[in-house]
Design a protein around this motif. Structure first.
Motif: not given
Ligand SMILES: Nc1ncnc2c1ncn2[C@@H]1O[C@H](COP(=O)(O)OP(=O)(O)OP(=O)(O)O)[C@@H](O)[C@H]1O
Ligand SMILES: [Mg+2]
Lengths: 468, 584
Positions: A376, A448-453, A379, A446
């Motif tokens: 995700m 990389l919002r679609l990746i879990s921390e 993309y 910051r």
């Protein structure tokens, strides 16, 4: 052989010939879709099929190259059977024409069974959802458009684009983790050039795949009408290998555009009311009866995965052929002339390509836990970069903000490192994901919002991250 | 009994068929293939075969059954998987294995299973059509209410509690000296709407858990909606979301001419997933009708009518039912294919001229009604149909005819799909005429709904206008106020409208959470505007940790959200205080 074939029914009174269609006086006892021998004026015999039967007349569709003139003084002989393919395990390693007759000079097949070439519809309640990841070793496919067993995933190409090389690379490299399994390849050449067909065969030499291949060849110079039966013959062989011999079968059909053209030709001969651009209104259903033969079944070991190849007329994805195909298949791999011009192999359009079965095939235990997130985020970042690239062609890259410039570079690097790959380079899926991570490290963390921390901590390369 | 005169694909013409009626079911040939008479011409009957006609011969027998295409209605229907003619697909697997063989019969309702029937009326009660005589606990979710079938009324003579099969008599009803036996099962012809007392206007939200639907373009109970979009734009995924999370009593999912793998995916996952309302297995509130693209095309035409008839039957019990049809385009194509064989005069793009009226004969069966009989009750059928326009071009006949009928449109956008913005419901071109019908509902749940909705849609509209300027001059050349608007619009798109169907938590968003999410973004906008006024630049606001926190709202569960939102608002007021003067 059925009882009625002992009583061969013959008819002469041919009333009219039109293209490959023959209209004859009705003969009692003829079955719908029954196979017919047509003896031409010059004595030659062609195969045909009764596609409309009535008390007044019978319409026969004649296979093979025939002209109306040939048909004028012909005789027809009904055989009391429908179109069937003799099948056996000995078909592996053999070559057949579009009617299922051997063309490699080898002996005839001693059949284990005769199978109806149209198959029967799979009961949806008997299907098993496809879920096994096929590693093709190609980043754009494995990372972003993963293929699973039992899926139907076409390649949408354009004239001159390297779809054959890509298909050959997939055939060479495809594996399923931790499994040897019994594997077979069914290859159907539909109206392609002889050179193209032999390109595939050469590619398989030395890989051990050739001995596990059943090939049905209808080249550009073979009868157009047999393009209708070629993919059905191929799928019937696949049915046999998958459901009776427990094999995992990959079916390559190329080029389905030629199939659709043949369908259009036949439809206009039959004077049917056309739908869009002259293609018959039933083309969706017709293609679906081919592609829906892909799948997995409960209680069966084997599987059928179909990868059709088609060329989009004028590179137009809204043309009825790619359009109807896209409505049937479970995604599509779309080739891009733009990337090809930039010299990128594999020139796969990331935005237009899609694998709908991907989510079932990826994740912990199958590929890796971060796969979905990486997919995700790739993309999102690449599409932002491409959008900015588009804007910057008008306003110039220098007028973008620092942040936006980073995305612009990301898009270029993504194409250079992730999309680009050697024709003989096989990447493990973990390597594919790691390439994506190394590209992510260009971006502000910051973003990389679609990746879990959790995954950011686990996989993001340390120390080289961009701005905080 | 007649005989075959002509066969051309699924079209069969039979001779010597005097006395048959249109829509009568016939059995064809030795194998007894099922077909339906669609026209009569002298002694000849025009028949659409529901099964592959391979191997039929001129002269083979054709037998009328005297029945017209009907469905069986009774306990055992919920959780079932049927083909387009209500044959049980699981029975077919038992009878003929993984592939569907021709001529194999499979009844819709199990004849041997016993159901526990508890009367709700007693001997001597006078009942009219539709009155409930008792109940059967059908699944963990659905109580099957047994009703007096249309055509019957009178005084109950006898009625008993007990365990019955669907064929056994549970009550005796007397009218003018004539006694009728009532069983748990009734039949109804699929092409005829079931009767009701009175039609009511759609009202109340059909909550779906999908923010862009519930909040922006709400669908009302009893409403009708269409979801058109090119291939791969997310119609099926959206409809599956509805089947999973819609706050209805019962859903009917009609897979009409679509993929087999999709159906098996739904069947598999619904055996494991839980209904968010009841905590029970989802399959206990679903009925599946699967006539995939490779199954006979004539049965595809029937499947939609079978689905809507079953929906009406449960509506009549007083339930809110959702009927999902994927895809009505394949249904229309089935009509085109059949029309073409009959050499009917075609309309646009080869579709039959009655396309529009056939589409409305389906959609018009949606609605909220006051049911017939006692006790008084309301029921609803909400219909949502996917449309698959060729080349994603909405000007084609099926989309256009559908738009004339439906009152809510979810228009899916290929360019959003290419960007992987899901759901791809375009916020500029979609609409719902049910905003008034759901007003009361929202007032009870989140009274700020109307205001925040309008404000958010306005921002998105302004964004679209600004976008054109951005393409000419670039984002950096805009005034600060516009830059902020673009930032907020982006937050609305990415942090509110986007919602992955595969996200563990975000797949289902409770309406209250949706309201609080949008309010959070609007509060951010308000505070940020104050900051702008005191000279802080958008570049700085953009990198505030609050922007990141807002983007993570989706990860917070529905249950905890109210609490967390309050905390977020407090934090926001501290962090984004204009008088802090850019110490972000
Ligand atoms: N809400 C969603 N969240 C995440 N992914 C989605 C969502 N909707 C669609 N997708 C993605 O898009 C793909 C295509 O969606 P879908 O199968 O629903 O398309 P469709 O409109 O039904 O296409 P077709 O007309 O060909 O059947 C899905 O496989 C999935 O990868
Ligand atoms: Mg779909």
């Amino acid at each position: 052989m059925s009882f009625s074939s002992l009583y061969i029914k013959e008819g002469r009174a041919i009333r009219k010939a039109k293209g490959a269609l023959l209209i004859v006086e009705s003969i009692p006892g003829v079955e719908f879709n029954e196979i017919v021998d047509v003896q031409l004026g010059n004595g030659e015999i062609k195969r045909g099929q009764a596609i409309d039967i009535g008390e007044e007349a019978i319409v026969i569709q004649v296979f093979g190259g025939v002209s109306e003139v040939d048909l004028i003084d012909s005789k027809v002989r009904f055989k009391g059977e429908t179109l069937k393919l003799p099948v056996s395990i000995d078909m592996l390693g053999r070559f057949f024409n579009g009617m299922g007759e051997p063309i490699d000079g080898g002996p005839p097949i001693i059949p284990d069974n005769y199978m109806e070439v149209n198959g029967e519809p799979m009961n949806p309640a008997a299907r098993q959802p496809p879920a096994e990841f096929i590693e093709t070793g190609i980043s754009v496919i494995d990372g972003l458009n993963a293929l699973v067993r039992g899926q139907k995933l076409p390649i949408f190409s354009g004239a001159g684009l390297p779809h054959n090389r890509i298909a050959a690379q997939i055939i060479r490299q495809a594996t399923v983790k931790g499994e040897a399994g019994k594997f077979a390849l069914v290859f159907a050449a539909i109206g392609i050039s002889y050179d193209e067909a032999s390109f595939f065969m050469k590619n398989l030499e030395g890989t051990g795949a050739l001995e596990r291949t059943v090939a049905f060849i209808n080249t550009a110079s073979d009868p157009v009408i047999e393009r209708i039966s070629t993919p059905r013959m191929a799928l019937t062989a696949a049915d046999y290998m998958a459901w009776e011999q427990d094999m995992h079968v990959l079916v390559i059909l190329t080029d389905m555009t030629n199939y659709c053209e043949a369908l259009r030709e036949l439809s206009s001969m039959r004077e049917e009311i056309p739908s869009r651009r002259g293609y018959p209104g039933y083309m969706y259903t017709d293609l679906a009866t081919i592609y829906e033969r892909a799948g997995r079944l409960m209680g069966k070991e084997g599987s059928i995965t179909i990868m059709p190849i088609l060329t989009m007329p004028d590179d137009d994805i809204t043309h009825p052929i790619p359009d109807l195909t896209g409505y049937i298949t479970e995604g599509q791999i779309v080739l891009s002339r733009n990337l090809e011009r930039k010299g990128i192999y594999l020139p796969i359009d990331v935005f237009l390509s899609l694998s709908r079965m991907m989510k079932e095939g990826i994740g912990p235990g199958k590929t890796r836990d971060d796969h979905n997130n990486v997919f995700m985020q790739s993309y999102a970042a690449y599409s932002e970069g491409c959008y900015l690239r588009e804007i910057s062609t008008i306003i110039g890259a220098e007028s973008l903000s620092e942040r936006d410039k980073v995305y612009l570079t990301f898009a270029d690097e993504f194409e250079r490192k992730f999309v680009s790959q050697g024709e003989f380079e096989k990447r493990k899926v973990e390597d594919t994901l790691d390439i994506a991570w190394s590209l992510f490290s260009m971006l502000p963390e910051r973003d990389l919002r679609l990746i879990s921390e959790e995954f950011v901590r686990k996989y993001l390369p340390k120390g080289e991250s961009g701005s905080p | 009994m007649g005989k075959i005169w002509r066969v051309s694909g699924p079209l069969v013409i039979a001779d010597e068929m005097k006395g048959s009626q249109v829509y009568e079911i016939v059995e064809i040939g030795k194998a007894g293939l099922v077909g339906e008479i669609t026209g009569l011409d002298g002694d000849k009957a025009i028949i659409q075969a529901h099964e592959d006609t391979l191997g039929l011969k001129v002269g083979d027998k054709v037998e009328g059954t005297g029945r017209i295409l009907s469905v069986e209605l009774g306990p055992g229907i919920v959780g079932s998987i049927y083909d387009g003619l209500q044959k049980s697909l699981l029975t077919l697997v038992e009878e003929s294995g993984s592939f569907i063989k021709r001529g194999v019969k499979a009844l819709a309702l199990d004849r041997n299973k016993k159901w526990h029937f508890t009367p709700t009326v007693k001997a001597g009660d006078i009942l009219g059509v539709g009155s409930i005589i008792g109940t059967v606990p059908e699944t963990s979710i659905i109580e099957h209410r047994i009703m007096v079938p249309p055509g019957f009324k009178g005084t109950i003579r006898e009625i008993h509690e007990g365990d019955y099969t669907v064929d056994e008599t549970v009550a005796w009803l007397e009218y003018e000296g004539k006694v009728s036996e009532l069983t748990l099962k009734q039949e109804w012809p699929v092409r005829k709407p079931r009767p009701y007392e009175q039609r009511l206007a759609p009202s109340g939200l059909l909550a779906t858990g999908m923010r862009v639907m519930d909040y922006m373009f709400p669908l009302a109970l009893g409403g009708k909606a269409a979801i058109p979009g090119g291939f791969g734009t997310g119609k099926t995924v959206a409809l599956q979301q509805l089947a999973k999370w819609a706050q209805t009593h019962l859903n009917i999912y009609v897979g009409c001419g679509e993929r087999g793998n999709e159906m098996s995916d739904v069947l598999y996952s619904f055996r494991k997933l839980k209904d968010p309302n009841t905590g029970e297995l989802l399959q206990d509130k679903e009925i599946f009708i699967a006539n995939t693209s490779n199954m006979p095309v004539v049965a595809r035409e029937a499947s939609i009518f079978v689905g809507i008839t079953v929906a009406e039957y449960f509506r009549d019990m007083g339930y809110d039912v959702l009927l999902i049809a994927d895809s009505t385009s394949r249904w229309a194509e089935a009509m085109r294919e059949m029309g073409g064989r009959l050499e009917e005069m075609p309309g646009e793009e080869g579709f039959p001229s009655y396309l529009g009226s056939r589409l409305s004969s389906f959609y018009e069966r949606a609605g909220m009604v006051e049911c017939l009989g006692r006790p008084e009750r309301k029921g609803s059928v909400t219909v949502i149909g996917a449309v698959s326009p060729p080349g994603a071009d909405f000007s084609e006949p099926v989309t256009q005819n559908t738009l004339r009928i439906v009152d809510a449109l979810y228009s899916l956008d290929v360019s959003l799909a290419n960007k992987r913005h899901f759901p791809t419901i375009n916020w500029l071109t979609s609409y719902s005429l049910y905003t008034d019908a759901v007003g009361d509902w929202w007032n009870g749940v989140y009274p700020e709904w109307a205001n925040t909705r309008t404000a958010a849609l306005k921002i998105l509209q302004q964004e679209a206008e600004l976008e054109e300027i951005v393409r000419l001059v670039g984002p950096e050349a805009l005034p600060e106020g516009d830059k902020l608007l673009l930032l907020v619009a982006r937050m609305l798109r990415e942090d509110f409208l986007q919602q992955s169907a595969y996200h563990e938590i975000d797949a289902y968003c409770a309406p209250l959470k949706a309201g609080l999410m949008i309010t959070t973004i609007m509060k951010f906008y308000e505070l940020a505007r104050e900051m702008l006024n005191s000279g802080i630049r958008v570049e700085e606001i953009r990198s505030s940790p609050m922007v990141y926190k807002i983007s993570r709202m989706k990860d917070i569960s529905n249950e905890l959200f109210e609490q967390k939102a309050k905390e977020l608002w407090q934090e926001m007021e501290q962090e984004l205080a204009a008088d802090k003067g850019g110490v972000l």
